[in-house]
Design a protein around this motif. Structure first.
Motif, mmCIF file in Angstrom:
data_model
loop_
_atom_site.group_PDB
_atom_site.id
_atom_site.type_symbol
_atom_site.label_atom_id
_atom_site.label_comp_id
_atom_site.label_asym_id
_atom_site.label_seq_id
_atom_site.Cartn_x
_atom_site.Cartn_y
_atom_site.Cartn_z
ATOM 1 N N VAL A 372 0.806 -1.358 0.136
ATOM 2 C CA VAL A 372 0.272 0.167 -0.232
ATOM 3 C C VAL A 372 0.833 1.574 -0.158
ATOM 4 C CG1 VAL A 372 -1.613 1.675 0.995
ATOM 5 C CG2 VAL A 372 -2.021 -1.581 1.232
ATOM 6 N N SER A 373 1.725 1.584 1.102
ATOM 7 C CA SER A 373 2.411 2.675 0.530
ATOM 8 C C SER A 373 3.513 2.599 -0.452
ATOM 9 C CB SER A 373 3.594 2.530 2.069
ATOM 10 O OG SER A 373 4.713 1.094 2.084
ATOM 11 N N VAL A 374 4.426 1.589 -1.498
ATOM 12 C CA VAL A 374 4.559 1.963 -2.153
ATOM 13 C C VAL A 374 3.882 2.190 -2.622
ATOM 14 C CG1 VAL A 374 6.487 0.466 -3.943
ATOM 15 C CG2 VAL A 374 6.552 0.672 -1.463
ATOM 16 N N ALA A 375 3.194 2.045 -3.440
ATOM 17 C CA ALA A 375 1.856 2.157 -4.261
ATOM 18 C C ALA A 375 1.289 3.756 -3.973
ATOM 19 C CB ALA A 375 0.589 1.189 -4.243
ATOM 20 N N ALA A 376 0.697 4.256 -2.885
ATOM 21 C CA ALA A 376 0.876 4.724 -2.862
ATOM 22 C C ALA A 376 1.705 6.369 -3.065
ATOM 23 C CB ALA A 376 -0.185 5.436 -1.586
ATOM 24 N N ILE A 377 3.284 6.023 -2.665
ATOM 25 C CA ILE A 377 4.468 6.819 -2.968
ATOM 26 C C ILE A 377 4.321 7.245 -4.181
ATOM 27 C CG2 ILE A 377 6.303 7.292 -2.502
ATOM 28 C CD1 ILE A 377 5.802 5.321 0.306
ATOM 29 N N THR A 378 4.589 6.088 -5.294
ATOM 30 C CA THR A 378 4.694 5.992 -6.431
ATOM 31 C C THR A 378 3.577 6.492 -6.935
ATOM 32 O OG1 THR A 378 5.796 3.736 -6.178
ATOM 33 C CG2 THR A 378 5.122 4.358 -8.266
ATOM 34 N N ALA A 379 2.506 6.338 -6.594
ATOM 35 C CA ALA A 379 1.329 7.272 -7.907
ATOM 36 C C ALA A 379 1.231 8.545 -7.243
ATOM 37 C CB ALA A 379 0.099 6.840 -7.372
ATOM 38 N N ALA A 380 1.671 9.039 -6.523
ATOM 39 C CA ALA A 380 1.766 9.773 -5.922
ATOM 40 C C ALA A 380 3.085 11.225 -6.188
ATOM 41 C CB ALA A 380 1.956 10.072 -4.280
ATOM 42 N N GLY A 381 4.584 10.178 -6.829
ATOM 43 C CA GLY A 381 5.251 10.542 -7.264
ATOM 44 C C GLY A 381 4.657 11.126 -8.935
ATOM 45 N N ILE A 382 4.570 9.794 -9.161
ATOM 46 C CA ILE A 382 3.861 9.352 -10.830
ATOM 47 C C ILE A 382 3.015 11.422 -11.368
ATOM 48 C CG2 ILE A 382 2.348 9.058 -12.400
ATOM 49 C CD1 ILE A 382 3.633 6.288 -11.643
ATOM 50 N N ILE A 383 1.962 11.612 -10.214
ATOM 51 C CA ILE A 383 0.807 12.444 -10.713
ATOM 52 C C ILE A 383 0.938 13.304 -9.833
ATOM 53 C CG2 ILE A 383 -1.576 13.057 -9.513
ATOM 54 C CD1 ILE A 383 -1.763 10.275 -9.672
ATOM 55 N N ALA A 384 2.542 14.008 -9.451
ATOM 56 C CA ALA A 384 2.620 14.984 -8.513
ATOM 57 C C ALA A 384 2.966 16.555 -9.241
ATOM 58 C CB ALA A 384 3.791 15.759 -7.169
ATOM 59 N N PRO A 385 3.540 16.550 -10.526
ATOM 60 C CA PRO A 385 4.162 16.799 -11.518
ATOM 61 C C PRO A 385 3.400 17.617 -12.277
ATOM 62 C CG PRO A 385 6.298 14.956 -11.866
ATOM 63 C CD PRO A 385 4.351 14.381 -10.971
ATOM 64 N N VAL A 386 1.904 16.783 -12.546
ATOM 65 C CA VAL A 386 0.991 17.918 -13.296
ATOM 66 C C VAL A 386 -0.719 17.793 -12.897
ATOM 67 C CG1 VAL A 386 1.051 15.679 -14.715
ATOM 68 C CG2 VAL A 386 -0.379 15.481 -13.267
ATOM 69 N N LEU A 387 0.059 18.099 -11.084
ATOM 70 C CA LEU A 387 -1.067 19.020 -10.116
ATOM 71 C C LEU A 387 -1.229 19.707 -10.752
ATOM 72 C CD1 LEU A 387 -1.070 18.335 -6.977
ATOM 73 C CD2 LEU A 387 -2.449 17.646 -8.247
ATOM 74 N N GLY A 388 0.118 21.105 -11.247
ATOM 75 C CA GLY A 388 -0.185 22.572 -11.574
ATOM 76 C C GLY A 388 -1.140 23.101 -12.865
ATOM 77 N N SER A 389 -0.877 21.670 -13.535
ATOM 78 C CA SER A 389 -1.944 21.637 -15.381
ATOM 79 C C SER A 389 -3.202 21.074 -15.280
ATOM 80 C CB SER A 389 -0.920 20.870 -16.361
ATOM 81 O OG SER A 389 0.323 20.995 -15.910
ATOM 82 N N ILE A 390 -3.495 21.135 -14.233
ATOM 83 C CA ILE A 390 -4.844 20.276 -13.719
ATOM 84 C C ILE A 390 -5.611 20.811 -13.418
ATOM 85 C CG2 ILE A 390 -4.576 18.748 -14.987
ATOM 86 C CD1 ILE A 390 -4.593 16.813 -12.608
ATOM 87 N N ASP A 391 -7.115 21.351 -13.132
ATOM 88 C CA ASP A 391 -7.889 21.920 -12.444
ATOM 89 C C ASP A 391 -8.680 21.509 -11.504
ATOM 90 O OD1 ASP A 391 -9.309 24.665 -11.737
ATOM 91 O OD2 ASP A 391 -10.631 24.449 -12.606
ATOM 92 N N VAL A 392 -7.649 20.957 -10.499
ATOM 93 C CA VAL A 392 -8.290 19.786 -9.281
ATOM 94 C C VAL A 392 -7.761 20.141 -8.242
ATOM 95 C CG1 VAL A 392 -9.125 17.623 -9.148
ATOM 96 C CG2 VAL A 392 -9.261 18.087 -10.812
ATOM 97 N N ALA A 393 -8.625 20.261 -7.087
ATOM 98 C CA ALA A 393 -7.622 20.382 -5.738
ATOM 99 C C ALA A 393 -6.921 19.262 -5.851
ATOM 100 C CB ALA A 393 -8.208 21.018 -4.778
ATOM 101 N N PRO A 394 -5.539 19.716 -4.953
ATOM 102 C CA PRO A 394 -4.848 18.712 -4.439
ATOM 103 C C PRO A 394 -4.906 17.800 -3.508
ATOM 104 C CG PRO A 394 -3.260 20.661 -5.186
ATOM 105 C CD PRO A 394 -4.843 21.116 -5.150
ATOM 106 N N ILE A 395 -5.657 17.872 -2.233
ATOM 107 C CA ILE A 395 -6.103 17.277 -1.862
ATOM 108 C C ILE A 395 -7.157 16.493 -1.941
ATOM 109 C CG2 ILE A 395 -7.964 18.741 -1.270
ATOM 110 C CD1 ILE A 395 -6.442 16.209 1.349
ATOM 111 N N ALA A 396 -8.269 16.880 -3.220
ATOM 112 C CA ALA A 396 -8.892 15.382 -3.613
ATOM 113 C C ALA A 396 -8.222 14.694 -4.485
ATOM 114 C CB ALA A 396 -10.007 16.240 -4.756
ATOM 115 N N VAL A 397 -6.968 15.223 -5.148
ATOM 116 C CA VAL A 397 -6.092 13.899 -6.022
ATOM 117 C C VAL A 397 -6.068 13.267 -4.829
ATOM 118 C CG1 VAL A 397 -4.639 13.553 -7.513
ATOM 119 C CG2 VAL A 397 -5.480 15.885 -8.350
ATOM 120 N N GLY A 398 -4.914 13.463 -3.741
ATOM 121 C CA GLY A 398 -4.349 13.116 -2.537
ATOM 122 C C GLY A 398 -5.609 11.617 -2.163
#
Length: 456
Positions: A372-398
């Protein structure tokens, strides 16, 4: 081509961990190096991204993880968590215990690592099961599984929750306001629905429960995280009132919550921000746990608990930091600009698409990797760079990542086998409880996350 190379890097991580049995830290570094070099980031810039990403995430969550693990280790040495579950059994009775247990595991227990939680909860579940009925063990096992992981991914200071918040730059106070509701609600609803499944014939004790008693010798030693490999849990209960021993957890949570509400209410100042800072709050909790442990159990036992906590902290910090490194390399490839094109539809559709994409990425990673932890950390690492390009609150993505990372904990997880043995289940029984409830909890938590995403 950066999309292709990113996919290859993720498959490389999964393949190395699952099929070649390479440690996750080594696998993530190899994948980060491959991605940086194959995507044209360059030798020097790839190394800079890896080290910079590691340092960035450590600045965000390093102290939080370290303080949280040490608090958990010290309170475990005082028998705090065992006393809490036993008190719930006395006060509420066996019939309500599945709900009380899953609520406690998803709110108070996230300060301690998951394998320690199951070691502490399993004896209570097994001893209470006969009082509930023929499906008692199954219901309590499901409650334990969903409570542990709903707290782990949603509730501060659960490791996955803190790590995702740090990687996505979500203030911990903000995360706590949402997670402290979503976590226990998910756990309770899942436990209720799982109980309905059991009454409908989902469970067969003769094939789903093992005949041997895994706790007959007093229970196995705790594994790699939380307590020492040879620690005797029968010595854990020392003379500290339960209400007092819970203060190192409750006081930091109150401090963080006060700081968050002060900020939302517009009456925050530098002092309020200081006492509401998560690092300060958890350090206050650590000081309290240390003082209690020294006073109640002596210096030697306290130092042993601290030593165990440091051992666990090192493992967690390294995997968390390397997860940040992979995210930094992905950002250096320019993938954010490419993925931003996925969200060119209408605003509402873009929000829903973003949340579903985050959930699917985390779920697929968990299915493949088993952590669970590796999946969560890896997914967050993949998605974090695109957060500034989408109109979605980071808390919701997290929260979507947290929800997806719970999906279907199964046979490729070390925790699965630990859970099976401690609860006295067959492999089929563990699949019918742990795998089932984590899948249910993941799906049950997704609609509220979508609502949050559309409202914030």
């Amino acid at each position: 081509m950066e999309v292709v190379h990113t996919v290859i890097a993720i498959v490389l991580v999964v393949g190395l961990i699952i099929w070649v049995k390479v440690d996750p830290v080594i696998s993530l570094v190899i994948a980060s190096l491959y991605l940086g070099l194959a995507a044209g980031v360059g030798f020097a810039d790839t190394i800079a991204a890896i080290t910079g990403g590691f340092g960035s995430i450590m600045a965000e969550v390093g102290l939080l993880i370290g303080f949280g693990v040490l608090i958990g280790a010290l309170l475990h040495s005082l028998g705090t968590f065992r006393k809490l579950v036993a008190a719930l059994l006395r006060v509420l009775g066996a019939k309500r215990l599945p709900y009380a247990l899953t609520a406690a595991l998803s709110t108070v227990f996230p300060s301690i690592y998951v394998d320690v939680q199951v070691v502490l909860a399993a004896p209570i579940a097994r001893s209470s099961a006969p009082h509930i009925g023929p499906r008692g063990l199954a219901h309590l096992a499901g409650a334990v599984g969903t409570g542990i992981f709903a707290g782990y991914v949603f509730v501060v200071p659960g490791l996955a929750a803190v790590s995702i918040a740090g990687l996505l730059d979500v203030p911990l106070g903000t995360w706590m306001l949402y997670g402290v509701v979503l976590g226990p609600v998910t756990a309770l609803v899942t436990t209720f629905l799982f109980g309905l499944m059991l009454r409908a014939g989902w469970w067969r004790p003769e094939t789903d429960e093992a005949e041997d008693d895994p706790l007959g010798e007093g229970g196995p030693a705790v594994g790699t995280a939380g307590t020492g490999p040879d620690e005797d849990d029968s010595l854990s209960d020392v003379d500290v009132p339960l209400a007092v021993s819970l203060l190192p957890i409750l006081v930091p949570l109150v401090m963080i919550a006060f700081g968050a509400f002060a900020d939302l209410g517009g009456f925050s100042n530098s002092f309020v921000a200081f006492i509401g800072d998560a690092n300060v709050a958890l350090f206050v909790g650590l000081l309290g746990a240390y003082v209690l442990a020294r006073a109640a159990s002596g210096n030697d036992r306290t130092e042993q608990a601290i030593k165990t906590g440091f051992h666990t902290t090192g493992e967690i910090l390294l995997i968390t930091g390397i997860g940040g490194s992979l995210g930094a390399v992905i950002e250096a490839t320019g993938l954010d600009a490419t993925l931003a094109g996925l969200f060119s539809a209408s605003e509402g559709a873009a929000v829903v698409t973003s949340i579903l994409l985050a959930w699917v990425i985390a779920a697929v990673l968990h299915l493949a990797i088993g952590s669970v932890s590796v999946a969560a950390i890896t997914a967050a690492g993949i998605i974090a760079p695109v957060l500034g390009s989408i109109d979605v609150a980071p808390i919701a993505v997290g929260l979507a990542i947290a929800s997806g990372s719970m999906f279907a904990l199964t046979v490729n997880s070390n925790f699965f086998w630990m859970f099976k043995s401690l609860l006295g289940l067959t492999t089929q029984g563990a699949l019918k409880t742990m795998t089932t409830v984590t899948s249910m909890a993941s799906l049950i938590s997704l609609p509220p996350v979508l609502v949050i995403a559309l409202l914030v």
